[in-house]
Design a protein around this motif. Structure first.
Motif, PDB file in Angstrom:
ATOM      1  N   TYR A 118     -10.408   1.354   2.887  1.00 24.27           N
ATOM      2  CA  TYR A 118      -9.115   2.026   2.736  1.00 24.27           C
ATOM      3  C   TYR A 118      -8.858   3.018   3.857  1.00 24.27           C
ATOM      4  CZ  TYR A 118     -10.315   0.383  -1.908  1.00 24.27           C
ATOM      5  OH  TYR A 118     -10.739  -0.400  -2.955  1.00 24.27           O
ATOM      6  N   LYS A 119      -9.698   2.990   4.889  1.00 27.66           N
ATOM      7  CA  LYS A 119      -9.533   3.932   5.997  1.00 27.66           C
ATOM      8  C   LYS A 119     -10.107   3.310   7.261  1.00 27.66           C
ATOM      9  CE  LYS A 119     -10.579   8.707   7.321  1.00 27.66           C
ATOM     10  NZ  LYS A 119     -11.175   9.969   6.888  1.00 27.66           N
TER      11      LYS A 119
ATOM     12  N   GLU B 242     -11.286  -5.855   1.287  1.00 30.50           N
ATOM     13  CA  GLU B 242     -10.618  -5.226   0.148  1.00 30.50           C
ATOM     14  C   GLU B 242     -11.139  -3.851  -0.228  1.00 30.50           C
ATOM     15  OE1 GLU B 242     -12.012  -6.953  -3.836  1.00 30.50           O
ATOM     16  OE2 GLU B 242     -12.569  -8.504  -2.377  1.00 30.50           O
ATOM     17  N   ASP B 243     -12.391  -3.525   0.116  1.00 35.50           N
ATOM     18  CA  ASP B 243     -12.951  -2.226  -0.252  1.00 35.50           C
ATOM     19  C   ASP B 243     -12.872  -1.203   0.878  1.00 35.50           C
ATOM     20  OD1 ASP B 243     -14.770  -3.567   1.298  1.00 35.50           O
ATOM     21  OD2 ASP B 243     -16.516  -3.030   0.094  1.00 35.50           O
TER      22      ASP B 243
ATOM     23  N   TYR C 142      -6.665  -5.968   3.710  1.00 36.48           N
ATOM     24  CA  TYR C 142      -5.523  -5.164   4.163  1.00 36.48           C
ATOM     25  C   TYR C 142      -5.289  -5.440   5.640  1.00 36.48           C
ATOM     26  CZ  TYR C 142      -6.195  -2.657  -0.196  1.00 36.48           C
ATOM     27  OH  TYR C 142      -6.322  -2.343  -1.523  1.00 36.48           O
TER      28      TYR C 142
ATOM     29  N   PRO D 147       0.827  -1.209   0.000  1.00 40.49           N
ATOM     30  CA  PRO D 147       0.000   0.000   0.000  1.00 40.49           C
ATOM     31  C   PRO D 147       0.867   1.268   0.000  1.00 40.49           C
ATOM     32  CG  PRO D 147      -0.860  -1.578   1.550  1.00 40.49           C
ATOM     33  CD  PRO D 147       0.467  -2.107   1.092  1.00 40.49           C
TER      34      PRO D 147
ATOM     35  N   GLU E  19      -5.265   5.933   6.591  1.00 40.24           N
ATOM     36  CA  GLU E  19      -5.838   5.843   5.251  1.00 40.24           C
ATOM     37  C   GLU E  19      -4.741   5.461   4.268  1.00 40.24           C
ATOM     38  OE1 GLU E  19      -8.691   8.679   2.457  1.00 40.24           O
ATOM     39  OE2 GLU E  19      -7.961   9.400   4.379  1.00 40.24           O
ATOM     40  N   TRP E  20      -5.088   4.685   3.233  1.00 43.49           N
ATOM     41  CA  TRP E  20      -4.107   4.244   2.260  1.00 43.49           C
ATOM     42  C   TRP E  20      -4.766   4.111   0.891  1.00 43.49           C
ATOM     43  CZ3 TRP E  20      -6.125   1.567   6.296  1.00 43.49           C
ATOM     44  CH2 TRP E  20      -6.947   0.482   5.994  1.00 43.49           C
ATOM     45  N   SER E  21      -3.928   3.943  -0.131  1.00 43.01           N
ATOM     46  CA  SER E  21      -4.455   3.802  -1.490  1.00 43.01           C
ATOM     47  C   SER E  21      -4.716   2.324  -1.800  1.00 43.01           C
ATOM     48  CB  SER E  21      -3.468   4.380  -2.500  1.00 43.01           C
ATOM     49  OG  SER E  21      -2.239   3.687  -2.407  1.00 43.01           O
ATOM     50  N   LYS E  22      -5.601   2.091  -2.748  1.00 45.46           N
ATOM     51  CA  LYS E  22      -5.978   0.744  -3.166  1.00 45.46           C
ATOM     52  C   LYS E  22      -4.785   0.044  -3.814  1.00 45.46           C
ATOM     53  CE  LYS E  22      -9.173  -1.645  -6.229  1.00 45.46           C
ATOM     54  NZ  LYS E  22     -10.327  -1.535  -7.106  1.00 45.46           N
TER      55      LYS E  22
END
Length: 124
Positions: free
Chosen positions: A61-62, A58-59, A38, A12, A28-31
């Motif tokens: 990101y935060k 998987e969906d 994650y 990530p 928070e991170w990018s896909k």
């Protein structure tokens, strides 16, 4: 030119740690392409083992981390899971929340000023 196909999953990127209050932060991170979940790892600087290993779908990101203690340095990093593999963890973000008492004219009601510091360290 040869192309080599691998099953390696990416780490990530663009991981951000944001302070929400004196004891809570968001991460928070990018896909990551091919990620099925994650893993967010939180380690106190004086501990050998993580104090939290949080797995999200998987969906997502935060996430929010609650009840962090003041005056403890935390290392926060994120990895992706997919295709029965785990990526490397992102470079750790170092976080320390400190409370600093300041003088107040009202002796019976001292004021506390919260100083919040985030230090981002990139390890190569």
């Amino acid at each position: 030119k040869k192309h080599i196909l691998t099953n390696v999953i990416g780490t990530p990127r663009y991981v951000e740690v944001n302070v929400l209050s004196e004891n809570n932060v968001s991460v928070e991170w990018s896909k990551v392409q091919g990620a099925e979940s994650y893993q967010v790892k939180v380690t106190a600087s004086d501990a050998k083992e993580p104090i939290a290993n949080i797995t999200v779908e998987e969906d997502v990101y935060k996430i929010k981390l609650y009840n962090l203690q003041t005056d403890i340095e935390y290392k926060i990093s994120v990895a992706a899971n997919g295709n029965y593999m785990i990526s490397g963890f992102s470079a750790p973000h170092l976080l320390k929340i400190s409370s600093v008492p300041i003088c107040s004219e009202d002796v019976y009601n001292p004021t506390i000023l919260w100083v919040i510091a985030i230090i981002v360290v990139v390890v190569m």
